[in-house]
Design a protein around this motif. Structure first.
Motif, PDB file in Angstrom:
ATOM      1  N   SER A  93       0.734  -1.233   0.013  1.00  0.00           N
ATOM      2  CA  SER A  93      -0.014  -0.007   0.014  1.00  0.00           C
ATOM      3  C   SER A  93       0.854   1.246  -0.048  1.00  0.00           C
ATOM      4  N   GLU A  94       2.230   1.093   0.177  1.00  0.00           N
ATOM      5  CA  GLU A  94       3.021   2.128   0.179  1.00  0.00           C
ATOM      6  C   GLU A  94       4.043   2.139  -1.094  1.00  0.00           C
ATOM      7  N   ASN A  96       1.832   4.507  -2.592  1.00  0.00           N
ATOM      8  CA  ASN A  96       0.735   4.777  -2.985  1.00  0.00           C
ATOM      9  C   ASN A  96       0.215   3.334  -3.593  1.00  0.00           C
ATOM     10  N   THR A 147      -3.053  -4.049  -2.337  1.00  0.00           N
ATOM     11  CA  THR A 147      -2.699  -2.663  -1.951  1.00  0.00           C
ATOM     12  C   THR A 147      -3.460  -2.004  -0.698  1.00  0.00           C
ATOM     13  N   SER A 149      -6.741  -1.351  -0.362  1.00  0.00           N
ATOM     14  CA  SER A 149      -7.381  -0.134  -0.352  1.00  0.00           C
ATOM     15  C   SER A 149      -8.516   0.044   0.410  1.00  0.00           C
TER      16      SER A 149
END
Length: 378
Positions: A93-94, A96, A147, A149
């Protein structure tokens, strides 16, 4: 081991899924998703109460997921009894979602291939098909899962809190490495202390130090909940299957559950006989709606897909691993073994070929075909 988890598509929310991450009950009625839901009911008291309950539940889930997010990311863990692989926890997730998605598809392409093969991809952005309301595809489900979200609205599907656990081949040097620059007095026998306190993996420092020399060969997505660990996607690299890597990753997930004091694992499996039988051999059993209610799991806590079944396994206690140091000249390695009372009986690999396994099951051994005689040359 094969790709065990579900190969099904996400639940079809009808043509009303203009917002791809929208819950089925939240799609606007004028788009055709719920013909029985009138426009006057959209702002009704029951509808607002449902949104408030869902938002309150998600606050509870976010708090329950924090311990998993606090585990060290990209740190290598040694799995007792698995000297050829190392465990890592990945956070894609990093920095982005876009970069994390590209990095995940580069690191673990087999996870995406196992579920996307034969499935229609999402339309390309900017085309007419992309503007038409549609259901989410398995490609988008995987991207949102890896990711992590987060949902921005109570009516959206929540993919927050996911982490990816991977196994990578372990690199073992064949000669003593030079001492580190900051400690010239250290030699090959130096043991670095455990950074994670021994909660996950081996209880003693690894010898030699842990290092991976290839990309991951087995991966799974996990998410922590109040009293359970959710595992929706699970796959092994095609060329590395049937070698015990899937079982090793499951042992690592169980170790993570013990460290976080999670009593059970909830798995989403494909609804076919072979896959379900594989999970049953690994200790999983089928769940019912009553079981999930007894576990305190609501419908919106888990990811749901077509052609899948929910399975559960109670996390077993830690095995009584013992260690020994294998030495050869200047080289040494720490290995782990189980005492005789906990060791599993060894099965001969060729038992199925010579008919021993068939005889044990009460099946008659197939007679071998007679060899063909070659005609002699005159």
């Amino acid at each position: 081991m094969a790709a065990y988890a579900n190969l099904g598509m996400p639940l079809d929310y009808g043509q009303g899924s203009a917002i791809l991450k929208t819950e089925p009950s939240a799609v606007l009625p004028q788009l055709g998703a719920h013909p029985h839901l009138q426009a006057s009911d959209w702002q009704s008291t029951d509808r607002q109460r449902e949104r408030q309950e869902r938002e309150a539940r998600r606050k509870v889930l976010r708090e329950a997921r924090k311990p998993l997010s606090e585990l060290p990311v990209d740190h290598m863990f040694e799995i007792p009894g698995r000297p050829n692989v190392v465990l890592q926890i990945k956070n894609y997730s990093e920095p982005n979602a876009a970069e994390g998605r590209q990095r995940a598809r580069s690191d673990i392409p087999f996870l995406f291939k196992a579920f996307e093969t034969g499935q229609a991809p999402p339309p390309r952005p900017g085309t007419k098909k992309a503007e038409v309301p549609r259901a989410a595809t398995i490609h988008e489900y995987l991207d949102w899962t890896v990711t992590a979200s987060e949902a921005e609205d109570p009516d959206e599907l929540d993919f927050g809190g996911f982490r990816v656990v991977v196994l990578a081949p372990r690199f073992r040097p064949q000669w003593p490495p030079p001492p580190p620059a900051d400690c010239p007095a250290a030699d090959y026998a130096h043991e670095a202390p455990l950074k994670h306190g021994g909660l996950i993996g081996a209880q003693k420092p690894p010898v030699p130090i842990l290092a991976a020399h290839q990309k991951p060969i087995c991966a799974a997505t996990i998410r922590m909940g109040p009293g359970f660990m959710e595992v929706p996607f699970y796959a092994t690299q095609e060329s590395r299957r049937n070698k015990g890597h899937g079982r090793a990753l499951l042992e690592a997930i169980e170790d993570i559950c013990r460290a976080l004091k999670i009593p059970r694992i909830l798995l989403c499996s494909t609804d076919d006989a072979r896959t379900k039988a594989t999970w049953q051999r690994l200790g999983f059993s089928f769940t019912t709606a009553d079981d999930l209610h007894r576990f305190g799991v609501t419908h919106h806590d888990l990811l749901h897909m077509d052609n899948t079944v929910q399975m559960v396994k109670d996390v077993p206690p830690r095995a009584p691993w013992r260690s020994l140091m294998l030495r050869h000249g200047d080289l040494k390695q720490r290995l782990y073994y189980l005492p005789v009372s906990h060791a599993q009986p060894y099965q001969v690999p060729g038992a199925a070929a010579n008919g021993t396994a068939a005889a044990a099951r009460g099946v008659a051994k197939k007679p071998s075909k007679p060899a063909k005689k070659r005609p002699r040359k005159r």
